[in-house]
Scaffold this motif. Structure first.
Motif, PDB file in Angstrom:
ATOM      1  N   ASN A 161       0.843  -1.196   0.000  1.00 60.50           N
ATOM      2  CA  ASN A 161       0.000   0.000   0.000  1.00 60.50           C
ATOM      3  C   ASN A 161       0.876   1.243   0.000  1.00 60.50           C
ATOM      4  O   ASN A 161       1.967   1.248   0.552  1.00 60.50           O
ATOM      5  N   ASP A 162       0.391   2.272  -0.668  1.00 60.02           N
ATOM      6  CA  ASP A 162       1.034   3.589  -0.634  1.00 60.02           C
ATOM      7  C   ASP A 162       2.503   3.540  -1.058  1.00 60.02           C
ATOM      8  O   ASP A 162       3.359   4.182  -0.452  1.00 60.02           O
ATOM      9  N   SER A 163       2.793   2.797  -2.123  1.00 61.71           N
ATOM     10  CA  SER A 163       4.182   2.717  -2.591  1.00 61.71           C
ATOM     11  C   SER A 163       4.616   3.984  -3.324  1.00 61.71           C
ATOM     12  O   SER A 163       5.809   4.241  -3.471  1.00 61.71           O
ATOM     13  N   HIS A 164       3.668   4.782  -3.801  1.00 66.62           N
ATOM     14  CA  HIS A 164       3.923   6.126  -4.336  1.00 66.62           C
ATOM     15  C   HIS A 164       5.006   6.164  -5.407  1.00 66.62           C
ATOM     16  O   HIS A 164       5.785   7.114  -5.480  1.00 66.62           O
ATOM     17  N   GLY A 165       5.056   5.154  -6.249  1.00 63.27           N
ATOM     18  CA  GLY A 165       5.948   5.190  -7.389  1.00 63.27           C
ATOM     19  C   GLY A 165       7.400   4.908  -7.083  1.00 63.27           C
ATOM     20  O   GLY A 165       8.263   5.119  -7.946  1.00 63.27           O
ATOM     21  N   TYR A 166       7.719   4.405  -5.900  1.00 61.21           N
ATOM     22  CA  TYR A 166       9.116   4.145  -5.535  1.00 61.21           C
ATOM     23  C   TYR A 166       9.567   2.806  -6.112  1.00 61.21           C
ATOM     24  O   TYR A 166       9.614   1.792  -5.431  1.00 61.21           O
ATOM     25  N   LEU A 167       9.918   2.844  -7.378  1.00 66.00           N
ATOM     26  CA  LEU A 167      10.327   1.638  -8.082  1.00 66.00           C
ATOM     27  C   LEU A 167      11.685   1.134  -7.625  1.00 66.00           C
ATOM     28  O   LEU A 167      11.935  -0.073  -7.618  1.00 66.00           O
ATOM     29  N   ARG A 168      12.571   2.046  -7.270  1.00 64.30           N
ATOM     30  CA  ARG A 168      13.945   1.691  -6.931  1.00 64.30           C
ATOM     31  C   ARG A 168      14.145   1.760  -5.409  1.00 64.30           C
ATOM     32  O   ARG A 168      13.408   2.445  -4.711  1.00 64.30           O
ATOM     33  N   PRO A 169      15.150   1.060  -4.889  1.00 58.98           N
ATOM     34  CA  PRO A 169      15.451   1.187  -3.456  1.00 58.98           C
ATOM     35  C   PRO A 169      15.735   2.638  -3.086  1.00 58.98           C
ATOM     36  O   PRO A 169      16.238   3.427  -3.898  1.00 58.98           O
ATOM     37  N   HIS A 170      15.445   2.984  -1.846  1.00 58.70           N
ATOM     38  CA  HIS A 170      15.540   4.370  -1.384  1.00 58.70           C
ATOM     39  C   HIS A 170      15.855   4.359   0.106  1.00 58.70           C
ATOM     40  O   HIS A 170      15.789   3.323   0.772  1.00 58.70           O
ATOM     41  N   ASP A 171      16.152   5.528   0.645  1.00 63.54           N
ATOM     42  CA  ASP A 171      16.353   5.652   2.087  1.00 63.54           C
ATOM     43  C   ASP A 171      15.006   5.612   2.801  1.00 63.54           C
ATOM     44  O   ASP A 171      14.005   6.158   2.315  1.00 63.54           O
ATOM     45  N   ASP A 205      10.137  -6.377   6.070  1.00 66.13           N
ATOM     46  CA  ASP A 205      11.015  -5.257   5.723  1.00 66.13           C
ATOM     47  C   ASP A 205      11.679  -5.575   4.386  1.00 66.13           C
ATOM     48  O   ASP A 205      12.417  -6.562   4.276  1.00 66.13           O
ATOM     49  N   ILE A 206      11.422  -4.746   3.384  1.00 68.75           N
ATOM     50  CA  ILE A 206      11.986  -4.999   2.053  1.00 68.75           C
ATOM     51  C   ILE A 206      13.397  -4.415   2.022  1.00 68.75           C
ATOM     52  O   ILE A 206      13.614  -3.263   1.624  1.00 68.75           O
ATOM     53  N   ASN A 207      14.355  -5.216   2.453  1.00 70.35           N
ATOM     54  CA  ASN A 207      15.728  -4.749   2.576  1.00 70.35           C
ATOM     55  C   ASN A 207      16.662  -5.548   1.664  1.00 70.35           C
ATOM     56  O   ASN A 207      16.215  -6.379   0.858  1.00 70.35           O
ATOM     57  N   SER A 208      17.959  -5.293   1.801  1.00 70.03           N
ATOM     58  CA  SER A 208      18.940  -5.892   0.894  1.00 70.03           C
ATOM     59  C   SER A 208      19.094  -7.399   1.075  1.00 70.03           C
ATOM     60  O   SER A 208      19.744  -8.050   0.248  1.00 70.03           O
ATOM     61  N   ILE A 261      16.812   6.325  12.756  1.00 66.77           N
ATOM     62  CA  ILE A 261      17.917   5.845  11.939  1.00 66.77           C
ATOM     63  C   ILE A 261      17.433   5.691  10.497  1.00 66.77           C
ATOM     64  O   ILE A 261      16.232   5.571  10.241  1.00 66.77           O
ATOM     65  N   TYR A 262      18.373   5.710   9.582  1.00 63.21           N
ATOM     66  CA  TYR A 262      18.053   5.608   8.159  1.00 63.21           C
ATOM     67  C   TYR A 262      18.718   4.374   7.578  1.00 63.21           C
ATOM     68  O   TYR A 262      19.881   4.092   7.856  1.00 63.21           O
ATOM     69  N   LYS A 263      17.965   3.632   6.763  1.00 64.44           N
ATOM     70  CA  LYS A 263      18.490   2.465   6.069  1.00 64.44           C
ATOM     71  C   LYS A 263      17.877   2.405   4.677  1.00 64.44           C
ATOM     72  O   LYS A 263      16.782   2.924   4.445  1.00 64.44           O
ATOM     73  N   GLU A 264      18.574   1.728   3.779  1.00 61.42           N
ATOM     74  CA  GLU A 264      18.001   1.519   2.450  1.00 61.42           C
ATOM     75  C   GLU A 264      16.852   0.515   2.530  1.00 61.42           C
ATOM     76  O   GLU A 264      16.915  -0.463   3.289  1.00 61.42           O
ATOM     77  N   ALA A 265      15.811   0.748   1.752  1.00 58.77           N
ATOM     78  CA  ALA A 265      14.661  -0.154   1.759  1.00 58.77           C
ATOM     79  C   ALA A 265      13.961  -0.093   0.409  1.00 58.77           C
ATOM     80  O   ALA A 265      14.207   0.788  -0.412  1.00 58.77           O
ATOM     81  N   GLY A 266      13.060  -1.048   0.208  1.00 56.77           N
ATOM     82  CA  GLY A 266      12.155  -1.003  -0.928  1.00 56.77           C
ATOM     83  C   GLY A 266      12.765  -1.479  -2.227  1.00 56.77           C
ATOM     84  O   GLY A 266      13.830  -2.089  -2.280  1.00 56.77           O
ATOM     85  N   GLY A 267      12.060  -1.171  -3.292  1.00 51.18           N
ATOM     86  CA  GLY A 267      12.443  -1.581  -4.630  1.00 51.18           C
ATOM     87  C   GLY A 267      11.495  -2.639  -5.170  1.00 51.18           C
ATOM     88  O   GLY A 267      11.314  -3.694  -4.565  1.00 51.18           O
ATOM     89  N   TYR A 268      10.896  -2.361  -6.325  1.00 51.61           N
ATOM     90  CA  TYR A 268       9.930  -3.296  -6.895  1.00 51.61           C
ATOM     91  C   TYR A 268      10.580  -4.603  -7.343  1.00 51.61           C
ATOM     92  O   TYR A 268       9.894  -5.636  -7.424  1.00 51.61           O
ATOM     93  N   ALA A 269      11.870  -4.602  -7.655  1.00 51.04           N
ATOM     94  CA  ALA A 269      12.524  -5.864  -8.037  1.00 51.04           C
ATOM     95  C   ALA A 269      12.555  -6.827  -6.849  1.00 51.04           C
ATOM     96  O   ALA A 269      12.349  -8.036  -7.011  1.00 51.04           O
ATOM     97  N   ARG A 270      12.792  -6.295  -5.643  1.00 49.94           N
ATOM     98  CA  ARG A 270      12.748  -7.129  -4.441  1.00 49.94           C
ATOM     99  C   ARG A 270      11.315  -7.585  -4.150  1.00 49.94           C
ATOM    100  O   ARG A 270      11.085  -8.746  -3.774  1.00 49.94           O
ATOM    101  N   ILE A 271      10.375  -6.665  -4.303  1.00 46.17           N
ATOM    102  CA  ILE A 271       8.964  -7.006  -4.063  1.00 46.17           C
ATOM    103  C   ILE A 271       8.526  -8.106  -5.029  1.00 46.17           C
ATOM    104  O   ILE A 271       7.851  -9.073  -4.637  1.00 46.17           O
TER     105      ILE A 271
END
Length: 481
Positions: free
Chosen positions: A13-23, A266-269, A33-43
């Motif tokens: 939900n509410d992915s807002h176009g974040y196709l690539r990993p982001h902070d 958590d969609i992480n590395s 704290i900040y970490k890299e997350a997300g990315g539709y390839a991982r999803i």
């Protein structure tokens, strides 16, 4: 329970176009704290793995706010995301910011998707017919599963008028029992509601409505680590920006849920990337890589908008508006979306994430009385005692004013103190203000509204280049007391 009794439901939900990993922002030991997350390839990889584990029993649903929110999403009005979404194997979605492109464009995009968009509460003005199909029925294992959608209901109430040209939205409260009865008459075993009303609204809706088995919540970016049970409905929501996926395994017997297990993933590395989807995304990104990765400055403080009252990210935006407009007061909407920027170099892509619509800066004259009434209205939209009257976003973002208010007070009676700069607000005085879009200052407030030539992204870039390195702090613009 054996695997044949298991239904696996995956939610984004509410992915807002974040196709690539982001902070992304997390909280640990009382600190941000900040970490890299997300990315539709991982999803996509996670979705495929779940389908391999449970090939006949997997359902994948999207609550909307999907094809808008980043440069890659908006540059071709959402259409470039369609092939990627089609590769995910979604079973259905509903909508909110999809309507930023206008209803006609939403309908054109829907026709290119290989899954349905669903809503029981969006209608054409001219004939009161539904804009989307209200529901679908899926066969999973030996079970018939009804899935109905509820689109965001504030599109025609608080958002720019072009978002809802020719259509209108209801809460869906009256329609929901009717469609539950209709699905039950068709013999479904389970009913899933895919909603974009917001977590408070959906908890209330579930409380008042019998017959919901699963309610997938959206809009308010809640990270629900443990499902909530309301009137026998299992309710989850799964963060935002594609940083999380909700996974709900249902164990069924004779058409009834006997038990369940839930994970907010958590969609992480540590999650692999689907090579085909990754390639599609990188091909889309490649022509824009050089310009989007242009270094324009540095921030010494983390920038995010994950606070209800005031945020560093929006204070940066507001200070940029003030510098560009030469006004001392600025307003913008309390947008939730926008990936955080940790202390580091700022690239052009970061500021497109802050304000992807890139509207022109506007100015107007506004009376003290209008300022007071506008902020009271906004506080009611955010903190209404009746969840159905909450129409946020967060509190309107402000610079140059200081409002002290009582959250618990009734509508129209929350503000205790109101200052413009260091001076108490004069209800009869005319002030000069700047803002972004009608969500910043609605047309009914103020006069002499005028759009300037400079747009938000350019204003942000000019400010950052001039003021870098940035140290953006909170200013007590909106303070609960």
């Amino acid at each position: 329970m054996n695997n044949h009794d298991k239904i696996s439901i995956l939610q984004i939900n509410d992915s807002h176009g974040y196709l690539r990993p982001h902070d992304e922002l997390y909280f640990k030991d009382g600190k941000e704290i900040y970490k890299e997350a997300g990315g539709y390839a991982r999803i996509a990889w996670l979705f495929n793995e779940t389908r391999k584990e449970n090939p006949e029993g997997t359902i994948i649903l999207d609550n909307g706010d999907t094809i808008h929110g980043t440069y890659l999403a908006i540059k071709n009005r959402g259409r470039d995301m369609v092939p990627i979404l089609n590769e995910l194997g979604l079973d259905g979605m509903t909508a909110h910011w999809e309507f930023a492109y206008g209803p006609k464009e939403v309908k054109a995009i829907e026709q290119k998707l290989n899954f349905p968009m669903l809503a029981i509460n969006c209608y054409y003005n001219h004939n009161d017919e539904l804009f989307f199909n209200p529901y679908i029925i899926l066969k999973r294992l030996d079970y018939e599963i009804g899935i109905m959608g509820i689109a965001c209901n504030i599109i025609d109430k608080t958002m720019p008028p072009e978002f809802s040209e020719g259509v209108y939205f209801t809460l869906g409260k009256k329609e929901l029992p009717m469609y539950i009865r209709e699905l039950n008459e068709k013999g479904v075993d389970l009913i899933i509601v895919l909603s974009h009303l917001g977590y408070p609204q959906e908890l209330q809706l579930a409380k008042e409505t019998d017959g919901i088995d699963i309610l997938l919540s959206g809009h308010t970016h809640n990270r629900v680590y443990n499902p909530v049970i309301e009137n026998n409905a299992i309710i989850i929501q799964s963060g935002c920006h594609g940083s999380f996926v909700g996974k709900l395994n249902l164990f069924l017997e004779d058409g009834k849920i006997k038990s369940y297990e839930h994970h907010l993933i958590d969609i992480n590395s540590e999650i692999n990337e689907d090579p085909k989807v990754k390639n599609m995304i990188e091909q889309l990104y490649a022509p824009h890589k050089k310009i989007l990765e242009t270094n324009i400055g540095e921030t010494k403080t983390g920038l995010h908008r994950y606070n209800v009252m005031e945020s560093t990210m929006d204070n940066l935006l507001l200070e940029s508006i003030i510098m560009a407009s030469k006004r001392k007061i600025a307003f913008s909407n309390g947008w939730r979306y926008g990936a955080p920027v940790p202390p580091r170099e700022i690239i052009l892509n970061d500021i497109w994430n802050i304000v992807p619509t890139n509207p022109p800066i506007s100015v107007c004259d506004i009376s003290g009385e209008h300022l007071w009434n506008m902020m009271e209205e906004n506080l009611e939209h955010t903190f209404s005692r009746d969840p159905y009257n909450q129409m946020g976003g967060y509190v309107k973002r402000c610079q140059g004013i200081h409002v002290y208010f009582k959250v618990e007070n009734p509508e129209g009676k929350r503000i205790q103190e109101f200052f413009v700069g260091n001076d108490r607000l004069d209800l009869k005085k005319i002030y000069k203000a700047s803002y972004l879009t009608e969500q910043g200052i609605p047309k009914k407030y103020g006069f002499n509204h005028e759009r300037l030539e400079i747009k938000a992204v350019d204003a942000l870039r000019h400010f950052i280049e001039k003021k870098s390195p940035l140290r953006i702090e909170k200013n007590n613009s909106i303070v609960p007391i």
